[in-house]
Design a protein around this motif. Structure first.
Motif, PDB file in Angstrom:
ATOM      1  N   SER A  99       9.495  -8.953  -9.922  1.00 17.75           N
ATOM      2  CA  SER A  99       9.396  -8.394  -8.568  1.00 17.75           C
ATOM      3  C   SER A  99       8.515  -7.152  -8.554  1.00 17.75           C
ATOM      4  O   SER A  99       7.638  -7.002  -7.685  1.00 17.75           O
ATOM      5  CB  SER A  99      10.794  -8.061  -8.043  1.00 17.75           C
ATOM      6  OG  SER A  99      11.610  -9.212  -7.997  1.00 17.75           O
ATOM      7  N   VAL A 100       8.735  -6.269  -9.503  1.00 14.80           N
ATOM      8  CA  VAL A 100       7.925  -5.050  -9.562  1.00 14.80           C
ATOM      9  C   VAL A 100       6.464  -5.393  -9.841  1.00 14.80           C
ATOM     10  O   VAL A 100       5.546  -4.803  -9.247  1.00 14.80           O
ATOM     11  CB  VAL A 100       8.488  -4.099 -10.634  1.00 14.80           C
ATOM     12  CG1 VAL A 100       7.567  -2.900 -10.829  1.00 14.80           C
ATOM     13  CG2 VAL A 100       9.879  -3.622 -10.240  1.00 14.80           C
ATOM     14  N   ARG A 101       6.243  -6.352 -10.710  1.00 15.33           N
ATOM     15  CA  ARG A 101       4.861  -6.732 -11.019  1.00 15.33           C
ATOM     16  C   ARG A 101       4.178  -7.348  -9.794  1.00 15.33           C
ATOM     17  O   ARG A 101       2.994  -7.097  -9.542  1.00 15.33           O
ATOM     18  CB  ARG A 101       4.835  -7.717 -12.186  1.00 15.33           C
ATOM     19  CG  ARG A 101       3.419  -8.134 -12.589  1.00 15.33           C
ATOM     20  CD  ARG A 101       3.408  -8.931 -13.872  1.00 15.33           C
ATOM     21  NE  ARG A 101       2.062  -9.349 -14.221  1.00 15.33           N
ATOM     22  CZ  ARG A 101       1.156  -8.584 -14.797  1.00 15.33           C
ATOM     23  NH1 ARG A 101       1.460  -7.328 -15.093  1.00 15.33           N
ATOM     24  NH2 ARG A 101      -0.045  -9.046 -15.080  1.00 15.33           N
ATOM     25  N   GLY A 102       4.913  -8.145  -9.028  1.00 18.25           N
ATOM     26  CA  GLY A 102       4.328  -8.728  -7.827  1.00 18.25           C
ATOM     27  C   GLY A 102       3.923  -7.671  -6.813  1.00 18.25           C
ATOM     28  O   GLY A 102       2.823  -7.726  -6.238  1.00 18.25           O
ATOM     29  N   VAL A 103       4.797  -6.696  -6.585  1.00 15.22           N
ATOM     30  CA  VAL A 103       4.456  -5.617  -5.652  1.00 15.22           C
ATOM     31  C   VAL A 103       3.283  -4.800  -6.184  1.00 15.22           C
ATOM     32  O   VAL A 103       2.383  -4.399  -5.423  1.00 15.22           O
ATOM     33  CB  VAL A 103       5.685  -4.723  -5.410  1.00 15.22           C
ATOM     34  CG1 VAL A 103       5.328  -3.532  -4.525  1.00 15.22           C
ATOM     35  CG2 VAL A 103       6.808  -5.525  -4.773  1.00 15.22           C
ATOM     36  N   TYR A 104       3.257  -4.583  -7.485  1.00 21.62           N
ATOM     37  CA  TYR A 104       2.162  -3.809  -8.086  1.00 21.62           C
ATOM     38  C   TYR A 104       0.823  -4.526  -7.912  1.00 21.62           C
ATOM     39  O   TYR A 104      -0.200  -3.891  -7.588  1.00 21.62           O
ATOM     40  CB  TYR A 104       2.470  -3.585  -9.564  1.00 21.62           C
ATOM     41  CG  TYR A 104       1.375  -2.896 -10.329  1.00 21.62           C
ATOM     42  CD1 TYR A 104       1.050  -1.566 -10.082  1.00 21.62           C
ATOM     43  CD2 TYR A 104       0.660  -3.578 -11.306  1.00 21.62           C
ATOM     44  CE1 TYR A 104       0.038  -0.937 -10.787  1.00 21.62           C
ATOM     45  CE2 TYR A 104      -0.347  -2.955 -12.019  1.00 21.62           C
ATOM     46  CZ  TYR A 104      -0.655  -1.634 -11.756  1.00 21.62           C
ATOM     47  OH  TYR A 104      -1.659  -1.008 -12.454  1.00 21.62           O
ATOM     48  N   LEU A 105       0.816  -5.832  -8.085  1.00 27.49           N
ATOM     49  CA  LEU A 105      -0.429  -6.586  -7.898  1.00 27.49           C
ATOM     50  C   LEU A 105      -0.886  -6.556  -6.440  1.00 27.49           C
ATOM     51  O   LEU A 105      -2.089  -6.502  -6.154  1.00 27.49           O
ATOM     52  CB  LEU A 105      -0.232  -8.027  -8.369  1.00 27.49           C
ATOM     53  CG  LEU A 105      -0.019  -8.214  -9.881  1.00 27.49           C
ATOM     54  CD1 LEU A 105       0.229  -9.675 -10.210  1.00 27.49           C
ATOM     55  CD2 LEU A 105      -1.208  -7.673 -10.673  1.00 27.49           C
ATOM     56  N   VAL A 106       0.064  -6.586  -5.522  1.00 26.77           N
ATOM     57  CA  VAL A 106      -0.297  -6.484  -4.103  1.00 26.77           C
ATOM     58  C   VAL A 106      -0.929  -5.128  -3.807  1.00 26.77           C
ATOM     59  O   VAL A 106      -1.941  -5.030  -3.084  1.00 26.77           O
ATOM     60  CB  VAL A 106       0.938  -6.720  -3.222  1.00 26.77           C
ATOM     61  CG1 VAL A 106       0.636  -6.395  -1.761  1.00 26.77           C
ATOM     62  CG2 VAL A 106       1.409  -8.161  -3.348  1.00 26.77           C
ATOM     63  N   LEU A 107      -0.365  -4.069  -4.366  1.00 25.28           N
ATOM     64  CA  LEU A 107      -0.927  -2.736  -4.149  1.00 25.28           C
ATOM     65  C   LEU A 107      -2.322  -2.616  -4.744  1.00 25.28           C
ATOM     66  O   LEU A 107      -3.220  -2.001  -4.142  1.00 25.28           O
ATOM     67  CB  LEU A 107       0.001  -1.680  -4.759  1.00 25.28           C
ATOM     68  CG  LEU A 107       1.383  -1.543  -4.108  1.00 25.28           C
ATOM     69  CD1 LEU A 107       2.231  -0.542  -4.880  1.00 25.28           C
ATOM     70  CD2 LEU A 107       1.265  -1.124  -2.653  1.00 25.28           C
ATOM     71  N   LEU A 108      -2.517  -3.212  -5.921  1.00 30.99           N
ATOM     72  CA  LEU A 108      -3.853  -3.182  -6.513  1.00 30.99           C
ATOM     73  C   LEU A 108      -4.842  -3.985  -5.677  1.00 30.99           C
ATOM     74  O   LEU A 108      -6.024  -3.614  -5.559  1.00 30.99           O
ATOM     75  CB  LEU A 108      -3.802  -3.731  -7.940  1.00 30.99           C
ATOM     76  CG  LEU A 108      -3.087  -2.868  -8.987  1.00 30.99           C
ATOM     77  CD1 LEU A 108      -3.192  -3.522 -10.359  1.00 30.99           C
ATOM     78  CD2 LEU A 108      -3.658  -1.453  -9.025  1.00 30.99           C
ATOM     79  N   ALA A 109      -4.375  -5.089  -5.097  1.00 27.59           N
ATOM     80  CA  ALA A 109      -5.267  -5.895  -4.266  1.00 27.59           C
ATOM     81  C   ALA A 109      -5.670  -5.150  -2.994  1.00 27.59           C
ATOM     82  O   ALA A 109      -6.796  -5.318  -2.497  1.00 27.59           O
ATOM     83  CB  ALA A 109      -4.590  -7.219  -3.915  1.00 27.59           C
ATOM     84  N   LEU A 110      -4.790  -4.326  -2.466  1.00 27.24           N
ATOM     85  CA  LEU A 110      -5.135  -3.545  -1.279  1.00 27.24           C
ATOM     86  C   LEU A 110      -6.179  -2.484  -1.580  1.00 27.24           C
ATOM     87  O   LEU A 110      -6.954  -2.097  -0.691  1.00 27.24           O
ATOM     88  CB  LEU A 110      -3.877  -2.887  -0.700  1.00 27.24           C
ATOM     89  CG  LEU A 110      -2.855  -3.817  -0.040  1.00 27.24           C
ATOM     90  CD1 LEU A 110      -1.620  -3.023   0.366  1.00 27.24           C
ATOM     91  CD2 LEU A 110      -3.451  -4.515   1.169  1.00 27.24           C
ATOM     92  N   GLY A 111      -6.195  -2.001  -2.809  1.00 22.48           N
ATOM     93  CA  GLY A 111      -7.142  -0.951  -3.164  1.00 22.48           C
ATOM     94  C   GLY A 111      -6.659   0.418  -2.713  1.00 22.48           C
ATOM     95  O   GLY A 111      -5.702   0.548  -1.940  1.00 22.48           O
ATOM     96  N   TRP A 112      -7.351   1.430  -3.206  1.00 29.62           N
ATOM     97  CA  TRP A 112      -6.893   2.785  -2.884  1.00 29.62           C
ATOM     98  C   TRP A 112      -7.036   3.087  -1.392  1.00 29.62           C
ATOM     99  O   TRP A 112      -6.189   3.751  -0.797  1.00 29.62           O
ATOM    100  CB  TRP A 112      -7.656   3.812  -3.720  1.00 29.62           C
ATOM    101  CG  TRP A 112      -9.125   3.923  -3.387  1.00 29.62           C
ATOM    102  CD1 TRP A 112     -10.153   3.227  -3.942  1.00 29.62           C
ATOM    103  CD2 TRP A 112      -9.698   4.787  -2.409  1.00 29.62           C
ATOM    104  NE1 TRP A 112     -11.347   3.596  -3.380  1.00 29.62           N
ATOM    105  CE2 TRP A 112     -11.101   4.560  -2.438  1.00 29.62           C
ATOM    106  CE3 TRP A 112      -9.194   5.723  -1.514  1.00 29.62           C
ATOM    107  CZ2 TRP A 112     -11.985   5.236  -1.602  1.00 29.62           C
ATOM    108  CZ3 TRP A 112     -10.072   6.403  -0.686  1.00 29.62           C
ATOM    109  CH2 TRP A 112     -11.448   6.163  -0.731  1.00 29.62           C
ATOM    110  N   ALA A 113      -8.096   2.578  -0.779  1.00 33.74           N
ATOM    111  CA  ALA A 113      -8.285   2.830   0.653  1.00 33.74           C
ATOM    112  C   ALA A 113      -7.228   2.106   1.482  1.00 33.74           C
ATOM    113  O   ALA A 113      -6.658   2.672   2.429  1.00 33.74           O
ATOM    114  CB  ALA A 113      -9.686   2.389   1.068  1.00 33.74           C
TER     115      ALA A 113
END
Length: 255
Positions: A99-113
């Motif tokens: 679960s944590v890894r899935g959320v982390y990948l979503v955040l990385l896909a969104l990018g810093w902006a």
């Protein structure tokens, strides 16, 4: 022929003296204090004569260090091969990590902006422009300081922990709010969990799950779920009776 005349009954005087038992019946708190004082007068000399009146006697001391040490050794020795850890705690740990890894990948896909804009938009919607600016500046500061990846890891962990706490607290709160028996069972548990120091349950969690993402998420859930459950239960149990009756008259059911 003389007739007997009944003597008139004299009314009781307002200042008539009452017995001590009647006075104690009217003051239950004083009666309880008197009973406690009598028990102390009787029991304290007996205890002193049996075990002495100094420090706590060794005969009444329970040594838990040896049993707790045995439990710790057993957990450490069997954590990698026992079915309890492989098929129960292991699945919980894997679910948390995924679960944590899935959320982390979503955040990385969104990018810093994307993450910064999303955080600012949510903060603006919830609390206004000031919190939105604070959120945006905070995320930008994390990026400027070279802490973007650890920030996303922590954010992913907190997202999973908060969601799990809300779900668990909501379910427990609904059960306690709709059932008197469940409320009586859960109330002492919730009271205990809210007054325990964090390290009191952090250490067992770390002992079972180790230091890492599962231990951090589960410790956060144990810390955050009891207030959610208590507030949900109190909200349901404190609902206005008139409102509930009106809702029931309109056809609403207990569900």
């Amino acid at each position: 022929m003389a007739t007997a005349q009944a003597s008139p009954v004299r009314p009781a005087r307002a200042g008539a003296r009452r017995g001590p038992l009647a006075a104690l019946r009217e003051r239950p708190a004083a009666a309880k204090l008197l009973l406690l004082a009598l028990a102390a007068v009787i029991l304290v000399p007996l205890v002193h004569s049996r075990w002495g009146g100094g420090i706590w006697p060794d005969a009444l001391t329970a040594d838990l260090s040896a049993p707790l040490g045995d439990v710790t050794d057993w957990i450490v020795s069997n954590r990698d091969n026992h079915p309890l850890f492989l098929y129960f705690f292991g699945h919980i740990s894997n679910a948390v990590v995924l679960s944590v890894r899935g959320v982390y990948l979503v955040l990385l896909a969104l990018g810093w902006a994307g993450v910064t804009v999303l955080a600012a938009a949510v903060a603006w919607r919830v609390a206004g422009i000031r919190l939105a600016l604070t959120a945006a500046v905070s995320f930008l500061a994390c990026g400027l300081l070279g802490m973007w990846v650890p920030t996303m890891q922590t954010l992913a962990l907190m997202v999973v922990a908060v969601l799990a706490s809300v779900v668990l607290g909501l379910l427990l709160g609904l059960a306690a709010g709709l059932s008197d028996r469940t409320f009586r069972v859960l109330r002492p548990v919730l009271d205990t969990m809210q007054v325990l120091p964090a390290f009191a349950y952090l250490l067992p969690v770390v002992l079972v799950f180790g230091i890492g993402v599962p231990g951090a998420v589960l410790a956060t859930v144990v810390y955050a779920a009891p207030p959610m459950a208590r507030l949900t239960a109190l909200g349901l149990r404190g609902a206005d009776g008139g409102v509930m009756e009106a809702v029931a008259s309109l056809g609403a059911t207990g569900r």
